[in-house]
Design an enzyme around this catalytic site. Sequence first.
Site, mmCIF file in Angstrom:
data_model
loop_
_atom_site.group_PDB
_atom_site.id
_atom_site.type_symbol
_atom_site.label_atom_id
_atom_site.label_comp_id
_atom_site.label_asym_id
_atom_site.label_seq_id
_atom_site.Cartn_x
_atom_site.Cartn_y
_atom_site.Cartn_z
ATOM 1 N N LYS A 80 -1.363 97.478 21.784
ATOM 2 C CA LYS A 80 -0.963 96.418 22.720
ATOM 3 C C LYS A 80 -1.496 95.093 22.188
ATOM 4 C CE LYS A 80 0.769 96.194 27.088
ATOM 5 N NZ LYS A 80 1.632 97.130 27.826
ATOM 6 N N VAL A 181 6.450 91.332 42.984
ATOM 7 C CA VAL A 181 7.902 91.580 42.875
ATOM 8 C C VAL A 181 8.461 90.795 41.699
ATOM 9 C CG1 VAL A 181 8.926 92.531 44.970
ATOM 10 C CG2 VAL A 181 8.043 90.215 45.034
ATOM 11 N N ASN A 183 9.583 91.200 37.342
ATOM 12 C CA ASN A 183 10.740 91.752 36.623
ATOM 13 C C ASN A 183 10.998 93.218 36.950
ATOM 14 O OD1 ASN A 183 11.393 89.412 35.156
ATOM 15 N ND2 ASN A 183 9.652 89.798 33.807
ATOM 16 N N TYR A 186 11.359 93.840 41.156
ATOM 17 C CA TYR A 186 12.599 93.362 41.779
ATOM 18 C C TYR A 186 13.688 94.437 41.621
ATOM 19 C CZ TYR A 186 16.807 90.800 42.857
ATOM 20 O OH TYR A 186 18.008 90.430 43.413
HETATM 21 N N1 LIG Z 1 8.155 95.168 32.043
HETATM 22 C C1 LIG Z 1 8.110 96.455 31.735
HETATM 23 O O1 LIG Z 1 9.077 97.030 31.223
HETATM 24 C C2 LIG Z 1 6.881 97.242 32.048
HETATM 25 C C3 LIG Z 1 6.781 98.556 31.579
HETATM 26 C C4 LIG Z 1 5.673 99.312 31.931
HETATM 27 C C5 LIG Z 1 4.669 98.767 32.705
HETATM 28 N N2 LIG Z 1 4.787 97.481 33.131
HETATM 29 C C6 LIG Z 1 3.716 96.960 33.969
HETATM 30 O O2 LIG Z 1 4.250 96.679 35.266
HETATM 31 C C7 LIG Z 1 3.599 95.531 35.828
HETATM 32 C C8 LIG Z 1 4.634 94.480 36.170
HETATM 33 O O3 LIG Z 1 5.312 94.106 34.990
HETATM 34 P P1 LIG Z 1 6.487 93.021 35.018
HETATM 35 O O4 LIG Z 1 7.110 93.055 33.687
HETATM 36 O O5 LIG Z 1 7.323 93.195 36.238
HETATM 37 O O6 LIG Z 1 5.638 91.698 35.126
HETATM 38 P P2 LIG Z 1 5.990 90.347 35.908
HETATM 39 O O7 LIG Z 1 5.042 89.327 35.406
HETATM 40 O O8 LIG Z 1 7.445 90.056 35.845
HETATM 41 O O9 LIG Z 1 5.645 90.733 37.415
HETATM 42 C C9 LIG Z 1 4.369 90.825 37.918
HETATM 43 C C10 LIG Z 1 4.373 90.123 39.250
HETATM 44 O O10 LIG Z 1 3.113 90.336 39.866
HETATM 45 C C11 LIG Z 1 2.735 89.136 40.500
HETATM 46 N N3 LIG Z 1 1.288 89.148 40.721
HETATM 47 C C12 LIG Z 1 0.288 88.909 39.827
HETATM 48 N N4 LIG Z 1 -0.903 89.042 40.422
HETATM 49 C C13 LIG Z 1 -0.662 89.381 41.711
HETATM 50 C C14 LIG Z 1 -1.475 89.682 42.833
HETATM 51 N N5 LIG Z 1 -2.806 89.633 42.758
HETATM 52 N N6 LIG Z 1 -0.876 90.012 43.994
HETATM 53 C C15 LIG Z 1 0.464 90.063 44.095
HETATM 54 N N7 LIG Z 1 1.284 89.783 43.074
HETATM 55 C C16 LIG Z 1 0.733 89.452 41.898
HETATM 56 C C17 LIG Z 1 3.235 88.044 39.590
HETATM 57 O O11 LIG Z 1 3.350 86.809 40.271
HETATM 58 C C18 LIG Z 1 4.574 88.628 39.148
HETATM 59 O O12 LIG Z 1 5.631 88.217 40.014
HETATM 60 C C19 LIG Z 1 2.554 95.119 34.781
HETATM 61 O O13 LIG Z 1 1.335 95.739 35.050
HETATM 62 C C20 LIG Z 1 3.113 95.672 33.481
HETATM 63 O O14 LIG Z 1 2.124 95.893 32.502
HETATM 64 C C21 LIG Z 1 5.850 96.715 32.827
HETATM 65 C C1 LIG Z 2 7.049 98.634 24.993
HETATM 66 C C2 LIG Z 2 7.078 97.946 26.303
HETATM 67 C C3 LIG Z 2 8.296 98.201 27.051
HETATM 68 C C4 LIG Z 2 5.790 98.167 26.922
HETATM 69 C C5 LIG Z 2 5.643 97.969 28.400
HETATM 70 N N1 LIG Z 2 5.224 96.642 28.700
HETATM 71 C C6 LIG Z 2 4.666 99.014 28.901
HETATM 72 O O1 LIG Z 2 3.582 98.719 29.328
HETATM 73 O O2 LIG Z 2 4.997 100.172 28.859
#
Ligand SMILES: NC(=O)c1ccc[n+]([C@@H]2O[C@H](COP(=O)([O-])OP(=O)(O)OC[C@H]3O[C@@H](n4cnc5c(N)ncnc54)[C@H](O)[C@@H]3O)[C@@H](O)[C@H]2O)c1
Ligand SMILES: CC(C)C[C@H](N)C(=O)O
Length: 366
Positions: A80, A181, A183, A186
């Site tokens: 990461k 809420v 990416n 939502y």
């Molecule tokens: N994007 C992916 O494909 C993916 C994959 C696996 C895991 N994740 C994990 O999922 C989580 C969300 O990812 P994302 O891509 O939607 O990120 P993002 O930044 O789009 O969404 C996170 C949201 O959380 C809000 N937030 C931050 N701190 C907060 C708090 N204390 N209380 C309430 N809301 C808060 C932010 O304002 C934001 O809207 C992260 O932990 C990320 O590591 C994401």
């Molecule tokens: C490779 C990515 C899609 C990784 C993603 N942010 C996760 O934590 O899984």
Amino acid sequence: MELFKYMETYDYEQVVVCQDKQSGLKAIIAIHDTTLGPALGGTRMWTYDSEEAAFEDALRLAKGMTYKNAAAGLNLGGGKTVIIGDPRKDKNEEMFRAFGRYIQGLNGRYITAEDVGTTVADMDLIHEETDYVTGISPAFGSSGNPSPVTAYGVYVGMKAAAKEAFGTDSLEGKTVAVQGVGNVAYNLCKHLHEEGASLIVTDINKEAVQRAVDDFGAKAVNTDEIYSVDCDIFAPCALGAVINDDTIPQIKAKVIAGAANNQLKETTHGDQIAEMGIVYAPDYVINAGGVINVADELYGYNRDRAMKRVEGIYDNIQKVIEISKRDGIPTYAAADRMAEERIERMKNSRSQFLMNPHNILTHRNR
Ligand SMILES: NC(=O)c1ccc[n+]([C@@H]2O[C@H](COP(=O)([O-])OP(=O)(O)OC[C@H]3O[C@@H](n4cnc5c(N)ncnc54)[C@H](O)[C@@H]3O)[C@@H](O)[C@H]2O)c1
Ligand SMILES: CC(C)C[C@H](N)C(=O)O
């Protein structure tokens, strides 16, 4: 933090610190384990209170990716990156290109993608300098934004956890409290709303909350209220360490199933929620949809094949629950056991990652 001691304790292979004065890039690439293949994990851009906090986040997230990729059955190790900075103010083209050159310098040991604070456009800039990046624009033959696919995986995994807790995997009429809420969440809310679940949401970003209220009739609450609301399922979808000593006594949900990485502050918190009878869907098992989707690029991206594999998250959550019952351990420990056993088996047949044709992203158009 004593970095070498920490790396030795948790078996990290490599930490790369990247600095580019002109663009302001300050990045930490943590590679945890490449037994199964090159380390694949996203890039997070965030404002950290201290450099130590940034190192800790990179290290914890990298280890999580080792377990996530292993548990998902991918031939990938875990890594990461964190970039220190405010994603709304501090980004520039030179920064992501400089970062891309650092990745290229690792010659395939690390492949990146999106995480909190980074976008497809950022990945496209990295791609100007290296092929070791996924989740770039579909025009390049890539899989694009992983978030909607992560959300779908969380949705099917939540159904599997609900089946264990409620005897049915239907989420119709269930109340789901969603923390953050952004990416992923939502899109998760969209699936839940379409199935007839009621939503309670919170976010530090008021616009994000309003969108969920307008689009899905969600009820909005303050950020500190989300733990204690009356709900069936709690879905942590913001940042990590939210299951902790302060929050556990407030939780009324019977299921915890969300997208956030590293939801348990400490493993003892996983023990506590298990003792309370809460069905916890381990974070790195339920949120593997994004990495499963981007990993498909290594074979020449095929959306149907990737989505079929993402649907397997339902079975994987069931498998973790089965191991948990069979061995009398909490689900987080069952997931760790499943991942560690796979890595151990592969370690016996080969050790460190070596480049082979399947690890090179040559299947895309430039
Ligand atoms: N994007 C992916 O494909 C993916 C994959 C696996 C895991 N994740 C994990 O999922 C989580 C969300 O990812 P994302 O891509 O939607 O990120 P993002 O930044 O789009 O969404 C996170 C949201 O959380 C809000 N937030 C931050 N701190 C907060 C708090 N204390 N209380 C309430 N809301 C808060 C932010 O304002 C934001 O809207 C992260 O932990 C990320 O590591 C994401
Ligand atoms: C490779 C990515 C899609 C990784 C993603 N942010 C996760 O934590 O899984």
